[in-house]
Motif scaffolding. Structure first.
Motif, short mmCIF file in Angstrom:
data_model
loop_
_atom_site.label_atom_id
_atom_site.label_comp_id
_atom_site.label_asym_id
_atom_site.label_seq_id
_atom_site.Cartn_x
_atom_site.Cartn_y
_atom_site.Cartn_z
N ARG A 38 0.84 -1.21 0.00
CA ARG A 38 0.00 0.00 0.00
C ARG A 38 0.87 1.25 0.00
N ARG A 83 8.26 -6.75 -5.74
CA ARG A 83 8.20 -7.86 -4.78
C ARG A 83 9.62 -8.21 -4.30
N ASP A 154 -4.80 -10.42 -7.73
CA ASP A 154 -3.88 -11.07 -6.78
C ASP A 154 -3.73 -12.57 -7.07
O1 DC Z 1 -3.76 -7.17 2.66
P1 DC Z 1 -3.99 -5.81 1.94
O2 DC Z 1 -5.41 -5.61 1.54
O3 DC Z 1 -3.47 -4.67 2.74
O4 DC Z 1 -3.09 -5.90 0.61
C1 DC Z 1 -3.09 -4.88 -0.37
C2 DC Z 1 -2.57 -5.44 -1.70
O5 DC Z 1 -1.16 -5.67 -1.60
C3 DC Z 1 -3.16 -6.75 -2.14
O6 DC Z 1 -4.33 -6.56 -2.93
C4 DC Z 1 -2.04 -7.41 -2.90
C5 DC Z 1 -0.79 -6.84 -2.32
N1 DC Z 1 -0.09 -7.77 -1.41
C6 DC Z 1 0.72 -8.72 -1.96
O7 DC Z 1 0.79 -8.82 -3.19
N2 DC Z 1 1.46 -9.56 -1.18
C7 DC Z 1 1.38 -9.47 0.16
N3 DC Z 1 2.12 -10.29 0.91
C8 DC Z 1 0.53 -8.52 0.76
C9 DC Z 1 -0.21 -7.69 -0.05
#
Ligand code: DC
Length: 195
Positions: A38, A83, A154
């Motif tokens: 975020r 990532r 996702d």
């Molecule tokens: O859990 P959240 O709603 O705060 O996550 C926001 C976005 O961040 C989610 O839609 C995908 C990404 N995310 C991710 O790809 N890998 C993670 N470990 C955590 C979040």
């Protein structure tokens, strides 16, 4: 003691509530990994540079929980370099002394496949959208569309897609109140603790 609890699942399934309660119960550190994505999403500019230069101030912004920040996070989270930039920090956090709970999408599959406890928390899209709507308000149909859009992105990205690890325990919270979901998670962790 090194002990990692990996809590993965889609948006608004209850990961945050469960993670905070488990961390508080066992005195483990907690990392909301969604907040990292975020923060990168709302920072603007080049997402890879933002991920490499993330600061504590970026993570303390008060607009990280908005619908827009969630969508922005999901968009930057498909970029492999973003990532990769966030990987080491999360891995070190997972294996820190004293125990750690991490919640996200890829904790049990990519960040910490050796986690002692892996939980995949889910609920129907309608239930999750309703919970998110109670948090953020606004147009309920838009909130449901946003939840579906994020699920789709996702789950279908090439790098570290959202999916349960083969050895994860599934916890469907559609019909559970927070207390019941938390109790189940705590029992699972308790069962794996050494001694
Ligand atoms: O859990 P959240 O709603 O705060 O996550 C926001 C976005 O961040 C989610 O839609 C995908 C990404 N995310 C991710 O790809 N890998 C993670 N470990 C955590 C979040």
């Amino acid at each position: 003691m090194i002990f990692t609890v990996a809590i993965d699942g889609p948006a608004a399934a209850g990961k945050g509530t469960i993670s905070r309660a488990v961390a508080a119960r066992f005195g483990f550190a907690h990392l909301d990994t969604g907040a990292l994505y975020r923060a990168v999403g709302v920072k603007g500019g080049d997402p890879v540079a933002a991920a490499n230069g993330l600061t504590p101030e970026d993570l303390a912004r008060d607009d990280l929980r908005t619908l827009e920040a969630g969508l922005a996070a999901s968009r930057v989270a498909v970029i492999p370099e973003v990532r990769a930039a966030l990987l080491d920090f999360q891995r070190r956090f997972a294996r820190r002394e004293g125990g750690a709970v991490l919640d996200g999408r890829d904790i049990g599959t990519v960040i910490c496949p050796e986690a002692e406890v892996k939980l995949f928390v889910t609920a129907s899209a309608e239930v999750r959208a309703h919970r998110r709507w109670l948090e953020v308000g606004g147009d309920a149909a838009r909130v449901l569309a946003e939840v579906r859009e994020r699920d789709d992105r996702d789950m279908n990205r090439a790098d570290a897609p959202l999916k349960p690890a083969a050895d994860a325990v599934l916890l469907d919270t559609s019909g559970l109140g927070p207390e019941e979901a938390i109790a189940q998670a705590i029992a699972l962790v308790q069962a794996q603790l050494p001694g």
